[in-house]
Scaffold this active site. Sequence first.
Site, PDB file in Angstrom:
ATOM      1  N   GLY A 292       1.191  -0.777  -0.260  1.00 48.70           N
ATOM      2  CA  GLY A 292      -0.165  -0.051  -0.095  1.00 48.70           C
ATOM      3  C   GLY A 292       0.861   1.002   0.105  1.00 48.70           C
ATOM      4  N   CYS A 410       1.110   0.669  12.721  1.00 50.03           N
ATOM      5  CA  CYS A 410       0.211   0.879  13.096  1.00 50.03           C
ATOM      6  C   CYS A 410      -0.119   0.280  14.747  1.00 50.03           C
ATOM      7  CB  CYS A 410      -0.809  -0.162  12.209  1.00 50.03           C
ATOM      8  SG  CYS A 410      -0.107  -1.688  11.589  1.00 50.03           S
TER       9      CYS A 410
HETATM   10  C1  LIG Z   1       2.752  -3.634   8.811  1.00 48.81           C
HETATM   11  S1  LIG Z   1       3.074  -4.371   7.480  1.00 48.81           S
HETATM   12  C2  LIG Z   1       4.157  -3.583   5.971  1.00 48.81           C
HETATM   13  C3  LIG Z   1       3.269  -3.087   5.712  1.00 48.81           C
HETATM   14  C4  LIG Z   1       2.996  -2.195   4.273  1.00 48.81           C
HETATM   15  N1  LIG Z   1       4.326  -1.259   4.553  1.00 48.81           N
HETATM   16  C5  LIG Z   1       1.875  -1.390   3.582  1.00 48.81           C
HETATM   17  O1  LIG Z   1       2.063  -0.231   3.505  1.00 48.81           O
HETATM   18  O2  LIG Z   1       1.084  -2.288   2.720  1.00 48.81           O
HETATM   19  C6  LIG Z   1       4.771  -5.005   8.344  1.00 48.81           C
HETATM   20  C7  LIG Z   1       5.888  -6.868   6.808  1.00 48.81           C
HETATM   21  O3  LIG Z   1       6.569  -6.387   7.549  1.00 48.81           O
HETATM   22  C8  LIG Z   1       7.103  -7.998   6.793  1.00 48.81           C
HETATM   23  N2  LIG Z   1       8.183  -8.226   7.670  1.00 48.81           N
HETATM   24  C9  LIG Z   1       8.876  -8.455   8.841  1.00 48.81           C
HETATM   25  N3  LIG Z   1      10.206  -8.404   9.358  1.00 48.81           N
HETATM   26  C10 LIG Z   1       9.960  -8.996   8.532  1.00 48.81           C
HETATM   27  C11 LIG Z   1      11.784  -8.456   7.973  1.00 48.81           C
HETATM   28  N4  LIG Z   1      12.436  -8.856   9.389  1.00 48.81           N
HETATM   29  N5  LIG Z   1      12.293  -7.973   7.165  1.00 48.81           N
HETATM   30  C12 LIG Z   1      11.255  -7.708   6.539  1.00 48.81           C
HETATM   31  N6  LIG Z   1      10.454  -7.645   6.009  1.00 48.81           N
HETATM   32  C13 LIG Z   1       9.532  -7.872   7.136  1.00 48.81           C
HETATM   33  C14 LIG Z   1       5.986  -8.947   7.429  1.00 48.81           C
HETATM   34  O4  LIG Z   1       6.150  -9.531   6.708  1.00 48.81           O
HETATM   35  C15 LIG Z   1       4.732  -7.182   6.837  1.00 48.81           C
HETATM   36  O5  LIG Z   1       4.723  -7.170   5.905  1.00 48.81           O
END
Ligand SMILES: C[S@@+](CC[C@H](N)C(=O)[O-])C[C@H]1O[C@@H](n2cnc3c(N)ncnc32)[C@H](O)[C@@H]1O
Length: 466
Positions: A292, A410
Amino acid sequence: MRPHSEKKWILPCEWASQPTIAPMTNHAPALSDSLVAAAHVLADVENGRSMTEAITHIPSELRPSTQALAFYAMRHWGLAKGLTGLLVQRAPPNAVVSALLGLSLVLLEAALQAAKGASMPGTPLYAVHTLVDQSVAATQTQRDLMSYQGMVNAVLRRFQRERDQLLAKLSTNLEARYNHPSWWVHRLRRAYPDQWQSILDVANTPPPLTLRVNRRRATVASAVDALTKQGLTCTLLDDFGLIVDQPRAITSLAGYQEGWWSVQDAGAQLAARLLDVKDGMRVLDACAAPGGKAAHLLELAAIELTAIDVDGARLERVQHNLKRLGLSTPALHLKAADASKTNTWWDKKPFDAILADVPCTASGIVRRHPDIRWLRQEKDIDRMAKLQREILNQLWQTLAPGGKLLLVTCSVFPQEGELLAAEFATQHEDAVRLPAPGQLLPVIRTVDNIQTDHDGFFYALFSRNA
Ligand SMILES: C[S@@+](CC[C@H](N)C(=O)[O-])C[C@H]1O[C@@H](n2cnc3c(N)ncnc32)[C@H](O)[C@@H]1O
């Protein structure tokens, strides 16, 4: 589960209030089938599975009605558990029956309220006798539920008789009263002595369908025009955001295929703008899926974007979303990688801007994902804050002098917000904190005809001293 039969067509009202669900058809399933399907989903959530995942296992013809019921139940699950505890001496060994009881009890409470003329928007409403009949009938749809027919009937009828006394007994039970785990309520009360109740109220309200217009393909005016031609009305939020006042399946809305807009909460729409990206910048979206905010960055400027996410399957959704929006350019690099292990993916060329939308408890978006509050444990807050610290510390090394890093979560818990940002600032002498909204609490408000309606986010912006 047996396929739906052509018994009685009963339409839950919340069908109209969930953004992702299909429009009503003349072939609505029988309520008993939807109840038992929703009970399966709720039992799965009790077992630690996310509702999004659990619903994918439900037959497609039952999914919209099941989702409406399960969403409603999760927003009232504290009451459901409280009532079940009072009415059932020993929890049934069958998890689906327990969930069916909880679901039917909160639907019955809504039906009894509605019979007195009090009902909340977005509540699936049924006549009291229909609900009791169909809940009992639900036990007859599966062999292993059949022996609970009498029990379900007796519990629901006793609730009708003793409702006032039972609810009075639960009046001091925080979980039943606010429909969040009691540790969650305590944490919010400590952090926000004046706002904790409104935060919980918003969390229990169905969310709006908020869109962000893709400025590379449309304008707010052209999007609203197309939606109006479909008979819908919209509330404008700002230059790019709008709320569709009559939520429905997003794929049925004008402009979906054409990539004119994305579904994105108004609070999340701030992220890309805060980073203030310009043409030619080298930008990193470090936790990008489902994309997003990455899409918004690409809409705002002709940047070279590296978008990584540790979850390869989720990263595919970034690709899919950017393609629909017409934003897949040669300057886009998608990588399945761990942001906290820069040595595995970074090419040593510093970034001019970094979006660190780090994983968190998601406590700020529980109205869109009402199961989250029941899936989380209190210890998750510290666990997530530790991971967030690790990711931030690593990402900081990849930022160019003079560059900016935007930290986003969030969450409404300060450990994943202000405490995290303040600690980061004290531990990095070359970090300068720039103006940003800080903690954005979830809110629904209309003042002077201006609507403010968003989830809970935390934003901190840092620049790196040259
Ligand atoms: C809050 S969501 C991101 C939402 C995204 N930015 C959007 O606006 O659509 C957090 C994301 O962090 C990823 N994530 C978790 N640990 C991570 C890591 N160590 N390195 C990279 N991504 C990670 C998860 O898979 C998830 O997709």
